[in-house]
Design a protein around this motif. Structure first.
Motif, PDB file in Angstrom:
ATOM      1  N   PHE A  87     -14.005   9.378   5.168  1.00  0.00           N
ATOM      2  CA  PHE A  87     -12.582   9.707   5.197  1.00  0.00           C
ATOM      3  C   PHE A  87     -11.879   9.249   3.926  1.00  0.00           C
ATOM      4  O   PHE A  87     -11.047   9.969   3.374  1.00  0.00           O
ATOM      5  CB  PHE A  87     -11.958   9.030   6.429  1.00  0.00           C
ATOM      6  CG  PHE A  87     -10.469   9.217   6.512  1.00  0.00           C
ATOM      7  CD1 PHE A  87      -9.942  10.399   6.989  1.00  0.00           C
ATOM      8  CD2 PHE A  87      -9.599   8.222   6.101  1.00  0.00           C
ATOM      9  CE1 PHE A  87      -8.581  10.578   7.069  1.00  0.00           C
ATOM     10  CE2 PHE A  87      -8.234   8.405   6.179  1.00  0.00           C
ATOM     11  CZ  PHE A  87      -7.728   9.581   6.672  1.00  0.00           C
ATOM     12  N   GLN A 126     -12.879  13.788  10.197  1.00  0.00           N
ATOM     13  CA  GLN A 126     -14.202  13.553   9.612  1.00  0.00           C
ATOM     14  C   GLN A 126     -15.224  14.532  10.177  1.00  0.00           C
ATOM     15  O   GLN A 126     -16.083  15.033   9.449  1.00  0.00           O
ATOM     16  CB  GLN A 126     -14.642  12.110   9.891  1.00  0.00           C
ATOM     17  CG  GLN A 126     -15.977  11.741   9.236  1.00  0.00           C
ATOM     18  CD  GLN A 126     -16.265  10.256   9.359  1.00  0.00           C
ATOM     19  OE1 GLN A 126     -15.371   9.493   9.672  1.00  0.00           O
ATOM     20  NE2 GLN A 126     -17.488   9.886   9.105  1.00  0.00           N
ATOM     21  N   GLN A 145      -7.205   6.473  15.008  1.00  0.00           N
ATOM     22  CA  GLN A 145      -8.661   6.494  14.889  1.00  0.00           C
ATOM     23  C   GLN A 145      -9.238   7.801  15.424  1.00  0.00           C
ATOM     24  O   GLN A 145     -10.173   8.363  14.853  1.00  0.00           O
ATOM     25  CB  GLN A 145      -9.258   5.298  15.636  1.00  0.00           C
ATOM     26  CG  GLN A 145      -9.007   3.949  14.947  1.00  0.00           C
ATOM     27  CD  GLN A 145      -9.555   2.789  15.739  1.00  0.00           C
ATOM     28  OE1 GLN A 145      -9.945   2.942  16.898  1.00  0.00           O
ATOM     29  NE2 GLN A 145      -9.573   1.600  15.125  1.00  0.00           N
ATOM     30  N   GLN A 149      -8.605  10.399  12.868  1.00  0.00           N
ATOM     31  CA  GLN A 149      -9.509  10.206  11.731  1.00  0.00           C
ATOM     32  C   GLN A 149     -10.906  10.726  12.045  1.00  0.00           C
ATOM     33  O   GLN A 149     -11.542  11.387  11.217  1.00  0.00           O
ATOM     34  CB  GLN A 149      -9.564   8.717  11.381  1.00  0.00           C
ATOM     35  CG  GLN A 149     -10.467   8.372  10.195  1.00  0.00           C
ATOM     36  CD  GLN A 149     -10.433   6.894   9.875  1.00  0.00           C
ATOM     37  OE1 GLN A 149      -9.641   6.165  10.450  1.00  0.00           O
ATOM     38  NE2 GLN A 149     -11.283   6.475   8.983  1.00  0.00           N
ATOM     39  N   THR A 194      -9.553  12.098   1.045  1.00  0.00           N
ATOM     40  CA  THR A 194      -8.160  12.021   1.477  1.00  0.00           C
ATOM     41  C   THR A 194      -7.368  13.243   1.013  1.00  0.00           C
ATOM     42  O   THR A 194      -6.571  13.809   1.777  1.00  0.00           O
ATOM     43  CB  THR A 194      -7.502  10.747   0.915  1.00  0.00           C
ATOM     44  OG1 THR A 194      -8.275   9.616   1.326  1.00  0.00           O
ATOM     45  CG2 THR A 194      -6.079  10.618   1.424  1.00  0.00           C
TER      46      THR A 194
END
Length: 300
Positions: free
Chosen positions: A78, A39, A32, A35, A82
């Motif tokens: 996100f 982002q 997380q 990610q 990709t």
């Protein structure tokens, strides 16, 4: 006794299960965080540049604009980016040499002074988080670093065709093209323009396969050593054109004529060639002199 053993086994299984859940939770938290970082990077790139290789110029922000309301930009999801995230991740995981080449290519193309953040936004290479890359870039002979920004550094700081011609005229004995070809993007095109205009000579070195440029200036006096003059005078050229063509081919040059083929065709058609007497060419005022700046080679 069996009861206590069974309770111990149950307690051990519970501990293993708890440890497994903690490890899984830690991996999930790490994913997380990664990610969120990706982002954030995409959001910053989207707000400041529409194309990967468009670099913004360095302009100071006026004080009056500091209080202006900032525009709300659309968030980058996100799941929708990709492919771009995979591209960025592949670049940042590539070897240091590959990332170094990418940054130097950017500096060469833009010819701007860029901060590490601007380089990251332009070509996705994060210099600040890679110490080995930062040190390699800072110590590279083709890169100038002033403590804050990076820029491309060529051997000769040339801005255009006029400065290029002035530099070439400083080297009457020849200047290697590889030493000036990265001075600015259109150097090779300008060399061809100067060659077509008759202002330079552009020759190839048969040994090193590298081009050498010479100034075509009759006022430039080239000093020739006596042993070179003597060697020039001692060279005896073949009298037959077939032998001359063979010597040219031996040195990697293509002859403009094919005497052997022409003689075979002449014999086939029954044409006999008669040698023409050579006429002594007299020099008059209308005679066009070449190599006038090397009179010592033609004294004999």
């Amino acid at each position: 006794m069996d009861k206590y053993i069974k309770q111990g086994d149950d307690r051990q299984r519970k501990l293993c299960l708890i440890a497994s859940e903690m490890s899984l939770q830690e991996s999930l938290n790490r994913f997380q965080r990664q990610q969120e970082k990706c982002q954030t990077t995409l959001t910053r790139i989207t707000t400041r540049a529409t194309l990967p290789k468009v670099v913004q110029s360095h302009k100071a922000t006026p004080a009056s604009n500091s209080l202006a309301p900032s525009k709300v930009t659309a968030s980058v999801k996100f799941s929708n980016d990709t492919e771009r995230l995979q591209h960025i991740n592949a670049i940042r995981k590539s070897p240091v040499g590959a990332q170094l080449k990418r940054v130097i290519g950017l500096l060469f193309e833009t010819r701007q002074t860029l901060t590490p953040e601007e380089i990251n936004e332009a070509c996705y290479v994060d210099i600040n988080s890679n110490k080995a890359l930062f040190d390699s870039l800072k110590n590279n002979t083709k890169v100038h670093y002033d403590g804050k920004r990076f820029s491309y550094k060529s051997k000769y700081d040339l801005k255009g065709k006029d400065q290029l011609l002035s530099l070439i005229r400083k080297y009457p004995e020849g200047l290697q093209v590889m030493e000036v070809k990265d001075s600015y993007p259109s150097v090779l095109e300008d060399l061809q323009v100067l060659k077509a205009a008759g202002q330079i000579w552009l020759l190839s070195n048969m040994d090193s396969q590298e081009d050498i440029v010479y100034p075509n200036d009759p006022k430039v006096m080239i000093k020739v050593d006596d042993d070179i003059k003597q060697h020039f005078r001692e060279i005896e050229l073949p009298r037959d054109m077939v032998d001359i063509e063979k010597e040219l081919q031996k040195n990697g040059m293509k002859p403009a004529t094919n005497t052997a083929k022409r003689r075979v065709m002449a014999q086939f058609h029954g044409i006999t060639s008669k040698p023409k007497p050579k006429k002594k060419r007299e020099i008059t005022k209308r005679t066009k002199l070449t190599n006038a700046h090397l009179p010592e080679l033609f004294q004999n």
